[in-house]
Design an enzyme around this catalytic site. Structure first.
Site, PDB file in Angstrom:
ATOM      1  N   GLU A   1       0.811  -1.229   0.000  1.00 59.31           N
ATOM      2  CA  GLU A   1       0.000   0.000   0.000  1.00 59.31           C
ATOM      3  C   GLU A   1       0.838   1.271   0.000  1.00 59.31           C
ATOM      4  O   GLU A   1       0.547   2.217  -0.738  1.00 59.31           O
ATOM      5  CB  GLU A   1      -0.943   0.027   1.211  1.00 59.31           C
ATOM      6  CG  GLU A   1      -2.164  -0.852   1.087  1.00 59.31           C
ATOM      7  CD  GLU A   1      -1.899  -2.286   1.484  1.00 59.31           C
ATOM      8  OE1 GLU A   1      -0.774  -2.570   1.958  1.00 59.31           O
ATOM      9  OE2 GLU A   1      -2.800  -3.120   1.337  1.00 59.31           O
TER      10      GLU A   1
ATOM     11  N   HIS B   1      -9.566  -4.380  11.441  1.00 58.31           N
ATOM     12  CA  HIS B   1     -10.279  -4.279  10.169  1.00 58.31           C
ATOM     13  C   HIS B   1     -11.601  -3.535  10.299  1.00 58.31           C
ATOM     14  O   HIS B   1     -12.441  -3.615   9.420  1.00 58.31           O
ATOM     15  CB  HIS B   1     -10.553  -5.669   9.583  1.00 58.31           C
ATOM     16  CG  HIS B   1      -9.343  -6.327   9.008  1.00 58.31           C
ATOM     17  ND1 HIS B   1      -8.302  -6.771   9.781  1.00 58.31           N
ATOM     18  CD2 HIS B   1      -8.989  -6.613   7.723  1.00 58.31           C
ATOM     19  CE1 HIS B   1      -7.369  -7.310   9.012  1.00 58.31           C
ATOM     20  NE2 HIS B   1      -7.765  -7.217   7.763  1.00 58.31           N
TER      21      HIS B   1
END
Lengths: 463, 329
Positions: free
Chosen positions: A197, A266
Site C-alpha cells: 500500500e 479491520h
C-alpha cells in the site's frame, strides 16, 4: 571593497552565541568555504565557514566573547592593498535586524488570533437544486453496481483514467467492485498491484503528478494507514507547497468502517481522519445514486479525493437515475426526509440508523429532518444550519470514534452560528470509544444503533 | 555491472568541460550564499546544502534529454539549478518571498517546476522514491520515451517504501533511474552504523534490477554511468540503480554540529577529491582554459548568485491572501 563578516545564526532558533575561537588571524587570506571560527551555541560548537573571499582585515569580536548577538559584525574582510583602518563604520547589511525583531514579535503573539490574517473564504450559497430532473427514468441497482458503472463510464470517457490496487484485475476485486473492468479495459488500465500500500499509493501519486488520473482501490481503508504519509504529505499538500503548480488528480477509494466480525484492525471509520486534512476532498456516499454520481465527480475532480465506501452497503439496492452522464456536485447535502421537530445529521452507513429511527419516531409523532452530508470536505454547513434554525434540535450519527468526531465539528459549527436557535444541547452519537471487539454481542454494543438514535432524539426533544 | 572507471570515460570536449565547471560552480557558490543568508536570518527553518555533491546532478543532467523528469528529497537546491531552474526563483523561495518558485509557500525543501520537469523537493525521507516510479509509470502509460531520475540518499535507502517501489518498477519495466546519492551520512549516522550491507545498488539485484556504483566526485564518470542507465531505461529494459558515492562537506542541515566525523576527514575529501577542482585541473592541464579564463567564469557565476540573493531580499513576502490559495485546484 571591504566586507563585513556577521555573527551567523547556526540553527533555526539561535539568537546569540559565544565566539569560541578564531581559526584565522588578521592578515590571513580567506577563501570561501574555509573554516574561519568556531561558534558555540547552547546546543553545540559549530564551525563557521567563509562565504566571501579576501584578507582578514580586522577581527572585531575577540575569541572567548559570549553573548554575541546574531548579525553583529565580528570581522572585516578587505581586498589586497586595502587596510581595515580605511573602513569606517562599514555599511550595515540590509534588513536582517529589523526582520528578526519583527519575526520575534509575531511569534510572541501566536497564541492570539491573527487579526490581520484574512478570513477563510466562505462557502457560496446553498445549492437546493434537485440531483436529477423530476420525471427522470430510474433503475434499481446495488451500490456495488453503481460504483462499477461510475468507474467504467469515466474510463470510457477519459483514457488517462486507470484503476490500480490489490486484486482489482484478474480476481475482479476483493469485493467485486471492479468486476468486468479488466475484460473491457485490459491490464494497462486495470493494474493489479503487489500487496504494498505505501509503495503503490506513492506510485499513484507520482502518476497523477505525471498527468494521469489514477483511481486507487484500497482493499479496505484499514490498509491505507500504511499509505497515510503519501496520501497526506504527498497528495494533499503538494499543490499548496508548489504555489499552485503541482495538482494531484487522484481518487483513493475502498470500503471504510466496520464490516462484520472482523475485529479491531479491520473495523474503523476514517471519516474524521481524512476530513481533518486541507487539500483532500472527502466523500462518503450512502445510496447507490450518490455512490455513482459522486464517484464520477471524484474521478473528474482535479484534487485528491478520499472516497469512503462501506462493505455492508455494497449489496443494498436503491433507485438510480437512468441517464447517460450523471454526477453530483461536492458540498451539497441531501435532505432525505423533511421534519420540523429535530435535525438528524449523518453520512454513509450512519444514514441507515438515522432513517430507521426517523420512521419509528414518526409513529410516535416526532418528525425528524434527516440530512445526509454526502461529502465531509467540503461540508454543506448551510443546509445543516438552516434545518437547525427550523427544528432547534440536532443529533449527529456516525460510526467513528467519539473524540474529534465529525459530529463534534458539526456541533461546534452550530454553536458558533446558530447558538440562539438551540433548545437543547446537540448530541453526537458515535461508535464507542473502544477498539472493535470480535464477540458478536460486544460488537453490537460498540456500534451506534437505531435505538440509540431514537433515545437521543427523544432526549433533545425532552420527551 | 562493475564500477565505471575513469578509463571507460570517452573523450570529452572543451565546451563540455567548461559547462560542467560552470554548472558545478554555480551550485557551490549558490549554496555558500544560501548559508550566508541563513546566518543572517533571511532564510529560516531547515536548509540542507549540497556542497560537495555537485558532480552527481551535473553529471546526470548531462545524460538527460528534454522531457526527462527528476524528483528528489529535501537536499534539492543543486538539482533545481542543474536542471535549469532560475537561481533567483530558488533563492527567493529560500527567503520565503513572492518571487520564489512556490510563491514562498514551500521553502527550501518543497519546490517544483513543471516547465523544467522538476517534481520536488520532498520533505519526507524516501517518499519521493515511489513518486518517481509513478512519474515513469505515467510516461510509459502515455507511450513516450522519457526517463525519470528518482534521487534519494543512503539514509532513505533503508526505508521500506524504496523496496516496495523496486519491486513494482521491475515488475512493470518502468523507465526510472534510482539514483542513490550515498554521501556516507544519514544526518549523523554513518553508513557503517546503519547497515551491514553497505553496497546499496546490489540490493536491487534481489528484485532483478541492474545497477552499479559510480564515483560521484568525478562528473565524467557520473555522466558515463548516467548514459548507460538512461539507455537501459529507454530501451524498455526497466529500471536501473546508480549508487553514486559522494560526500557532503557541510552539515546535514544548518544546525549540524558535525560531531560524527572529524575535520580531517572532511578536509581530506575537499583537498583530494573535490569535483570542481578535478574539472578545473582537466581544463588547465588539457590547455582548454587559463587561470584567467576560469577567474572570468568565477566572476560571472558570482554575479549570478549575487543577483539571486539581491532578488531574494528585495522580493516582497507573499500577499496575506496567499494563505488561502492553492489548497484546491
Amino acid at each position: 571593497m571591504a566586507t563585513q563578516v556577521l555573527m551567523p545564526a547556526l540553527s533555526p532558533t539561535m539568537e546569540e552565541g559565544t565566539l569560541a575561537k578564531w581559526l584565522v588571524k588578521e592578515g590571513d587570506t580567506v577563501t570561501s568555504g574555509m573554516v574561519m571560527a568556531e561558534i558555540e551555541t547552547d546546543k553545540a560548537t559549530m564551525e563557521f565557514e567563509a562565504v566571501d573571499e579576501g584578507i582578514m582585515g580586522k577581527i572585531l569580536i575577540a575569541e572567548g566573547t559570549s553573548g554575541v548577538k546574531v548579525n553583529t559584525p565580528i570581522a572585516v574582510l578587505v581586498e589586497e592593498g586595502e587596510s581595515a583602518d580605511d573602513v569606517e563604520a562599514p555599511a550595515e547589511e540590509k534588513a536582517p535586524e529589523g526582520e528578526k525583531a519583527e519575526a520575534k514579535s509575531d511569534a510572541a503573539h501566536m497564541d492570539k488570533p491573527a487579526v490581520t490574517s484574512p478570513a477563510a473564504p466562505v462557502a457560496g450559497k446553498r445549492d437546493v437544486s434537485p440531483d436529477w430532473p423530476e420525471g427522470t427514468k430510474m433503475k434499481t441497482m446495488t451500490v456495488r453496481e453503481a460504483l462499477r458503472e461510475a468507474m467504467a463510464e469515466e474510463m470510457r470517457g477519459n483514457d488517462k483514467v486507470f484503476v490500480m490496487g490489490e486484486e482489482v484485475g484478474e480476481y475482479e476485486g476483493a469485493y467485486k467492485i471492479t468486476q468486468g473492468l479488466l475484460d473491457e479495459f485490459g491490464p494497462k488500465r486495470v493494474v493489479d498491484t503487489p500487496i504494498t500500500e505505501h509503495g503503490f499509493a506513492g506510485l499513484a501519486v507520482g502518476a497523477a503528478f505525471g498527468g494521469l488520473n489514477p483511481v486507487v482501490e484500497f482493499m479496505t481503508f484499514n490498509f491505507a494507514m500504511q499509505a497515510m504519509d503519501q496520501i497526506v504529505n504527498s497528495a494533499a499538500k503538494t499543490l499548496y507547497m508548489s504555489g499552485g503548480q503541482m495538482g494531484c488528480p487522484i481518487v483513493f477509494r475502498g470500503p471504510n468502517g466496520a464490516a462484520a466480525r472482523v475485529g479491531a484492525q479491520h473495523s474503523q471509520d476514517y471519516s474524521a481522519w481524512y476530513a481533518h486534512i486541507p487539500g483532500l476532498k472527502v466523500v462518503i456516499p450512502y445510496s447507490a445514486a450518490d455512490a455513482k454520481g459522486l464517484l464520477k465527480q471524484a474521478i473528474r475532480d482535479p484534487n485528491p479525493v478520499i472516497f469512503l465506501e462501506n462493505e455492508i452497503m455494497y449489496g443494498r439496492s436503491f433507485e438510480v437515475p437512468d441517464v447517460d452522464d450523471f454526477t453530483i456536485p461536492f458540498g451539497k447535502a441531501r435532505i432525505w426526509r423533511e421534519g420540523k421537530d429535530v435535525t438528524i445529521v449523518s453520512f454513509g452507513i450512519g444514514m441507515t440508523y438515522a432513517l430507521e429511527a426517523a420512521d419509528k419516531l414518526a409513529e410516535e409523532g416526532i418528525e425528524a429532518e434527516v440530512i445526509d452530508l454526502r461529502t465531509l470536505r467540503p461540508i454543506d454547513y448551510e443546509t445543516v444550519l438552516e434545518s437547525v434554525r427550523k427544528t432547534n434540535r440536532c443529533v449527529t450519527v456516525e460510526e467513528g470514534f467519539p473524540v474529534g468526531s465529525i459530529g463534534n465539528h458539526i456541533s461546534a459549527t452550530i454553536m458558533q452560528q446558530a447558538f440562539d436557535y438551540l433548545d437543547a444541547p446537540v448530541i453526537n452519537l458515535t461508535g464507542k470509544d473502544v477498539p472493535m471487539p470480535y464477540a458478536a454481542n460486544l460488537e453490537k454494543l460498540a456500534l451506534v444503533t437505531t435505538a440509540e438514535v431514537i433515545e437521543a432524539v427523544k432526549s433533545v426533544c425532552y420527551r | 555491472m562493475a564500477t565505471t572507471k575513469p578509463a571507460d570515460i570517452p573523450n570529452v570536449s572543451k565546451d563540455e568541460l567548461l559547462g560542467y565547471y560552470r554548472d558545478m560552480l554555480l551550485i557551490r557558490r549558490f549554496e555558500e550564499k544560501a548559508g550566508q543568508l541563513y546566518g543572517m536570518g533571511l532564510i529560516g527553518g531547515f536548509c540542507h546544502l549540497y556542497i560537495g555533491q555537485e558532480a552527481v546532478v551535473v553529471g546526470l543532467e548531462a545524460a538527460a534529454k528534454e522531457g526527462d523528469k527528476r524528483v528528489t528529497s529535501y537536499r534539492d537546491h543543486g538539482h533545481m539549478l542543474a536542471c535549469g531552474m532560475d537561481a533567483k526563483g530558488v533563492m527567493a523561495e529560500l527567503t520565503g518571498r513572492e518571487g520564489g518558485y512556490s510563491k514562498g509557500k514551500g521553502g527550501s525543501m518543497h519546490m517544483f517546476s513543471r516547465e523544467k520537469h522538476f517534481y520536488g523537493g520532498h520533505g519526507i525521507v524516501g517518499a519521493q522514491v515511489p513518486i518517481g516510479a509513478g512519474l515513469s509509470f505515467a510516461d510509459k502509460y502515455l507511450g513516450n520515451d522519457n526517463v525519470t531520475f528518482s534521487y534519494f540518499g543512503d539514509g532513505a535507502a533503508n526505508q521500506g517504501q524504496v523496496y516496495e517501489t523496486y519491486n513494482m518498477a521491475q515488475l512493470w519495466d518502468l523507465p526510472v533511474v534510482f539514483v542513490i546519492e550515498n554521501n556516507q551520512y544519514a544526518m549523523g549516522m554513518s553508513v557503517k552504523r546503519s547497515t551491514k550491507s553497505p553496497s546499496y545498488w546490489e540490493r536491487g539485484v534481489a528484485y532483478g534490477i541492474a545497477g552499479e556504483a559510480v564515483d560521484g566526485m568525478d562528473v565524467l564518470a557520473v555522466k558515463a554511468a548516467g548514459e548507460k542507465a538512461v539507455a537501459h531505461c529507454r530501451a524498455g529494459k526497466g529500471p536501473y540503480i546508480l549508487e553514486v558515492n559522494t560526500y557532503r562537506y557541510r552539515g546535514h542541515s544548518m544546525s549540524d554540529p558535525a560531531k560524527y566525523r572529524t575535520r580531517d576527514e572532511v578536509e581530506k575529501m575537499r583537498s583530494e577529491k573535490d569535483a570542481i577542482e578535478h574539472v578545473r585541473e582537466l581544463l588547465v592541464q588539457g590547455g582548454h582554459a587559463t587561470d584567467d579564463d576560469l577567474k572570468a567564469i568565477d566572476k560571472e557565476i558570482k554575479a549570478v548568485v549575487n543577483e539571486s540573493a539581491e532578488f531574494a531580499k528585495e522580493s516582497p513576502e507573499p500577499d496575506v491572501s496567499e494563505l488561502w490559495t492553492d489548497i484546491y485546484a
